[in-house]
Design a protein around this motif. Structure first.
Motif, PDB file in Angstrom:
ATOM      1  N   ILE A 156      25.967   9.894   6.967  1.00 28.72           N
ATOM      2  CA  ILE A 156      24.958   9.255   7.219  1.00 28.72           C
ATOM      3  C   ILE A 156      24.773  10.306   9.206  1.00 28.72           C
ATOM      4  O   ILE A 156      25.216  11.364   9.542  1.00 28.72           O
ATOM      5  N   ALA A 157      22.997  10.364   8.821  1.00 26.71           N
ATOM      6  CA  ALA A 157      22.604  10.940  10.129  1.00 26.71           C
ATOM      7  C   ALA A 157      21.100  10.189  11.116  1.00 26.71           C
ATOM      8  O   ALA A 157      20.690   8.844   9.822  1.00 26.71           O
ATOM      9  N   SER A 158      21.335  10.352  11.825  1.00 25.70           N
ATOM     10  CA  SER A 158      20.301   9.461  12.251  1.00 25.70           C
ATOM     11  C   SER A 158      19.039  10.521  12.975  1.00 25.70           C
ATOM     12  O   SER A 158      18.955  11.214  13.383  1.00 25.70           O
TER      13      SER A 158
ATOM     14  N   SER B  61       0.794  -1.252  -0.091  1.00 26.74           N
ATOM     15  CA  SER B  61       0.099   0.284  -0.151  1.00 26.74           C
ATOM     16  C   SER B  61       0.847   1.248   0.584  1.00 26.74           C
ATOM     17  O   SER B  61       2.037   0.864   0.837  1.00 26.74           O
ATOM     18  N   LEU B  62       0.380   2.304  -1.022  1.00 28.74           N
ATOM     19  CA  LEU B  62       1.626   3.348  -0.379  1.00 28.74           C
ATOM     20  C   LEU B  62       0.517   4.183   0.567  1.00 28.74           C
ATOM     21  O   LEU B  62       0.139   3.933   0.914  1.00 28.74           O
ATOM     22  N   GLY B  63       2.341   4.666   0.822  1.00 31.36           N
ATOM     23  CA  GLY B  63       1.771   5.371   1.882  1.00 31.36           C
ATOM     24  C   GLY B  63       3.504   5.137   2.800  1.00 31.36           C
ATOM     25  O   GLY B  63       4.151   4.376   2.775  1.00 31.36           O
ATOM     26  N   GLY B  64       3.706   5.291   4.139  1.00 32.22           N
ATOM     27  CA  GLY B  64       5.082   5.218   5.068  1.00 32.22           C
ATOM     28  C   GLY B  64       4.359   5.746   6.631  1.00 32.22           C
ATOM     29  O   GLY B  64       3.152   5.767   6.716  1.00 32.22           O
ATOM     30  N   LYS B  65       5.189   5.299   7.542  1.00 34.38           N
ATOM     31  CA  LYS B  65       4.838   5.241   8.874  1.00 34.38           C
ATOM     32  C   LYS B  65       6.244   6.020   9.242  1.00 34.38           C
ATOM     33  O   LYS B  65       7.820   5.826   8.833  1.00 34.38           O
ATOM     34  N   LEU B  66       6.162   7.100  10.530  1.00 29.34           N
ATOM     35  CA  LEU B  66       7.272   7.366  11.186  1.00 29.34           C
ATOM     36  C   LEU B  66       8.443   6.197  12.248  1.00 29.34           C
ATOM     37  O   LEU B  66       7.343   5.935  12.505  1.00 29.34           O
ATOM     38  N   VAL B  67       9.456   6.403  11.548  1.00 34.66           N
ATOM     39  CA  VAL B  67      10.112   5.653  12.357  1.00 34.66           C
ATOM     40  C   VAL B  67      11.405   6.234  12.754  1.00 34.66           C
ATOM     41  O   VAL B  67      11.482   7.021  12.468  1.00 34.66           O
ATOM     42  N   HIS B  68      12.112   5.608  13.687  1.00 34.37           N
ATOM     43  CA  HIS B  68      13.505   6.115  13.817  1.00 34.37           C
ATOM     44  C   HIS B  68      14.740   5.819  13.761  1.00 34.37           C
ATOM     45  O   HIS B  68      14.703   4.336  14.368  1.00 34.37           O
ATOM     46  N   ALA B  69      15.654   5.821  12.728  1.00 38.44           N
ATOM     47  CA  ALA B  69      16.067   5.198  12.040  1.00 38.44           C
ATOM     48  C   ALA B  69      17.901   6.135  11.572  1.00 38.44           C
ATOM     49  O   ALA B  69      18.122   7.089  11.733  1.00 38.44           O
ATOM     50  N   SER B  70      17.763   5.307  10.907  1.00 37.32           N
ATOM     51  CA  SER B  70      19.908   5.573  10.597  1.00 37.32           C
ATOM     52  C   SER B  70      19.754   5.353   9.202  1.00 37.32           C
ATOM     53  O   SER B  70      19.357   5.157   8.616  1.00 37.32           O
ATOM     54  N   VAL B  71      19.949   6.566   8.114  1.00 38.39           N
ATOM     55  CA  VAL B  71      20.285   6.564   6.785  1.00 38.39           C
ATOM     56  C   VAL B  71      21.832   7.132   6.501  1.00 38.39           C
ATOM     57  O   VAL B  71      22.463   8.518   6.975  1.00 38.39           O
ATOM     58  N   MET B  72      22.269   6.668   5.320  1.00 39.89           N
ATOM     59  CA  MET B  72      23.295   6.615   4.429  1.00 39.89           C
ATOM     60  C   MET B  72      22.873   6.772   2.928  1.00 39.89           C
ATOM     61  O   MET B  72      22.181   5.944   2.723  1.00 39.89           O
ATOM     62  N   PHE B  73      24.225   7.514   3.121  1.00 36.04           N
ATOM     63  CA  PHE B  73      25.054   8.068   1.002  1.00 36.04           C
ATOM     64  C   PHE B  73      25.927   7.603   1.081  1.00 36.04           C
ATOM     65  O   PHE B  73      27.219   8.287   1.857  1.00 36.04           O
ATOM     66  N   SER B  74      26.038   7.622  -0.318  1.00 33.10           N
ATOM     67  CA  SER B  74      27.717   7.367  -0.355  1.00 33.10           C
ATOM     68  C   SER B  74      27.542   6.917  -2.178  1.00 33.10           C
ATOM     69  O   SER B  74      26.830   6.672  -3.089  1.00 33.10           O
ATOM     70  N   ASP B  75      28.924   7.592  -2.276  1.00 36.59           N
ATOM     71  CA  ASP B  75      28.620   7.670  -3.144  1.00 36.59           C
ATOM     72  C   ASP B  75      30.611   7.121  -4.037  1.00 36.59           C
ATOM     73  O   ASP B  75      31.501   8.013  -2.897  1.00 36.59           O
ATOM     74  N   ILE B  76      30.552   7.289  -5.551  1.00 34.66           N
ATOM     75  CA  ILE B  76      32.237   7.361  -5.828  1.00 34.66           C
ATOM     76  C   ILE B  76      32.347   8.531  -6.186  1.00 34.66           C
ATOM     77  O   ILE B  76      31.822   8.939  -7.056  1.00 34.66           O
ATOM     78  N   ARG B  77      33.697   9.667  -5.742  1.00 31.60           N
ATOM     79  CA  ARG B  77      34.195  10.729  -5.594  1.00 31.60           C
ATOM     80  C   ARG B  77      34.908   9.797  -7.543  1.00 31.60           C
ATOM     81  O   ARG B  77      35.407   9.264  -7.975  1.00 31.60           O
ATOM     82  N   GLY B  78      34.688  11.098  -8.056  1.00 28.50           N
ATOM     83  CA  GLY B  78      34.700  11.545  -9.636  1.00 28.50           C
ATOM     84  C   GLY B  78      34.242  10.688 -10.467  1.00 28.50           C
ATOM     85  O   GLY B  78      34.940   9.967 -11.757  1.00 28.50           O
ATOM     86  N   PHE B  79      33.443   9.868 -10.089  1.00 27.20           N
ATOM     87  CA  PHE B  79      32.201   9.015 -11.161  1.00 27.20           C
ATOM     88  C   PHE B  79      32.379   9.025 -12.674  1.00 27.20           C
ATOM     89  O   PHE B  79      33.100   8.578 -13.450  1.00 27.20           O
ATOM     90  N   THR B  80      31.950  10.555 -12.475  1.00 23.15           N
ATOM     91  CA  THR B  80      32.109  10.530 -13.642  1.00 23.15           C
ATOM     92  C   THR B  80      32.180  11.126 -15.070  1.00 23.15           C
ATOM     93  O   THR B  80      33.143  10.260 -16.487  1.00 23.15           O
ATOM     94  N   SER B  81      33.872  11.383 -14.204  1.00 21.11           N
ATOM     95  CA  SER B  81      35.435  11.827 -15.314  1.00 21.11           C
ATOM     96  C   SER B  81      36.075  10.015 -15.303  1.00 21.11           C
ATOM     97  O   SER B  81      36.042  10.036 -16.294  1.00 21.11           O
ATOM     98  N   LEU B  82      35.600   9.584 -14.292  1.00 19.85           N
ATOM     99  CA  LEU B  82      36.415   7.935 -14.393  1.00 19.85           C
ATOM    100  C   LEU B  82      36.046   7.266 -15.292  1.00 19.85           C
ATOM    101  O   LEU B  82      36.202   6.748 -16.128  1.00 19.85           O
ATOM    102  N   ALA B  83      34.369   7.486 -15.814  1.00 19.24           N
ATOM    103  CA  ALA B  83      33.072   6.663 -16.375  1.00 19.24           C
ATOM    104  C   ALA B  83      33.877   7.650 -18.194  1.00 19.24           C
ATOM    105  O   ALA B  83      33.211   6.629 -19.246  1.00 19.24           O
ATOM    106  N   GLU B  84      33.884   8.845 -18.140  1.00 22.06           N
ATOM    107  CA  GLU B  84      34.293   9.066 -19.000  1.00 22.06           C
ATOM    108  C   GLU B  84      35.731   8.785 -20.098  1.00 22.06           C
ATOM    109  O   GLU B  84      36.102   8.724 -21.007  1.00 22.06           O
ATOM    110  N   SER B  85      36.152   8.041 -19.197  1.00 21.62           N
ATOM    111  CA  SER B  85      37.789   7.835 -19.787  1.00 21.62           C
ATOM    112  C   SER B  85      37.879   6.129 -20.140  1.00 21.62           C
ATOM    113  O   SER B  85      39.259   5.983 -20.038  1.00 21.62           O
TER     114      SER B  85
END
Length: 350
Positions: A266-268, A157-181
């Motif tokens: 990371i943020a909590s 079902s579409l929708g959500g509920k309030l939770v207490h959690a931790s979120v992480m974002f990550s990525d590769i540095r300089g990926f665009t330049s690396l992909a072009e090379s």
């Protein structure tokens, strides 16, 4: 998951009458099935917990545990509740049939059972199971096990509920330049290896990857399955991710390829977790100020020249064994006040 299109199905015959068990077992084996039998409901449940079966043929009137009790136990067992059950009973009356169907039985056949009808019902039930298993496998292929289990337990079902959690974002540095090379094929191979390493570290610490966008990953610790130490789990996962990339770079160096670096934020705190999109296409994700902050922290790793950055709430959840460096307050877009930012060192090996 057993492929019912190849090889015999595994059936369990449950009946307290030995003659009935033997005759039904022989008939089913002649149809090409692999058959086991149990003399009552208690023994049947023990066998179902130990072995894998594709279908159960269940009598109702049995000592120790009757068929109704077996159905009640199956419907409340997460692992067994989707197992097809065909009731074969001498009990008559619409009320008995209705009760069995309400308890999850696939079909109800009155004894003496017509062998032609039984063969047809077994075939139909096994085909429905095959399609259901196939659908479950597809869900698990395109969703994490935790999200797939949440869908199975709670439905969609579409929708959500309030939770207490931790979120992480990550990525590769300089990926665009690396992909072009490099050739696209090499980039795809790099991404697949990167995903395999990162998924292993994230899932190994209880995290769930909710979004993949190019080289970027978003993960949540504490939803849809609650996690008491979600902050420390997220940080431990981040440390392992950096360590795995360091090891991966040794292989890239041997192949004379440039090393890669990652940044992690990371943020909590509180957030809304659930399904967004439409009834035709949806995804499990988290939204809220905590999520936005984690994304800002990941972006700030480039400025701070640190691999892992966390907020104050995550810092407060860490044990004393985690090496943390305060970097002071940083103003972020969308935040009314500057945010206390901390850098996390790699895990110390004993």
């Amino acid at each position: 998951m057993r492929d019912l299109r190849n090889g015999p199905a595994r059936l369990l015959v449950v009946d307290d009458n030995k003659v009935n068990r033997l005759l039904l077992t022989r008939s089913l084996e002649l149809q090409g099935h692999s058959v086991a039998s149990a003399e009552n409901g208690r023994v049947a449940l023990e066998m179902l917990q130990r072995e894998g079966f594709d279908l159960v043929l269940l009598d109702m009137e049995m000592p120790e545990m009757d068929g109704f009790q077996v159905l009640e136990r199956l419907v409340h067992d997460r692992k067994l509740r989707d197992l097809p059950v065909i009731v074969t009973s001498s009990l008559e009356g619409v009320s008995n049939v209705v009760r069995c169907i309400e308890l999850g039985a696939e079909d109800y056949l009155t004894k003496p059972v017509n062998p032609v009808l039984l063969k047809a019902r077994i075939g139909a039930s096994l085909e429905k199971k095959r399609l259901r298993d196939q659908q479950t496998e597809l869900v698990r292929r395109f969703a994490t096990p935790e999200v797939a289990q949440d869908l199975q337990d709670s439905g969609f079902s579409l929708g959500g509920k309030l939770v207490h959690a931790s979120v992480m974002f990550s990525d590769i540095r300089g990926f665009t330049s690396l992909a072009e090379s490099q050739p696209p094929e090499e980039t795809i191979e790099l991404l697949n290896t990167y995903y395999a390493l990162m998924f292993n570290a994230i899932s190994g610490h209880g995290g769930v990857v909710t979004l993949m966008m190019g080289d970027g990953l978003m993960s949540v610790f504490g939803a849809p399955v609650p996690l008491s130490d979600h902050g420390e789990s997220a940080v431990r996962a981040a440390q392992e991710m950096v360590e795995l990339i360091d090891l991966f770079n040794l292989e890239r160096e041997a192949e004379k390829k440039p090393p890669i670096k990652i940044g992690i934020g990371i943020a909590s705190g509180e957030m809304v977790a659930g399904y967004t999109g439409t009834n035709q296409r949806a995804t499990y994700t988290c939204i809220g100020d905590t999520v936005n902050l984690a994304a800002r922290l990941e972006t700030h790793t480039k400025v701070a020249q640190r691999a892992i950055l966390i907020d104050q709430a995550t810092r407060a959840a860490l044990s004393e064994h985690v090496e943390v460096e305060p970097l002071g307050q940083v103003p972020f877009k969308g935040k009314a006040a500057p945010v206390d930012v901390f850098s996390v060192g790699l895990e110390q090996k004993l």
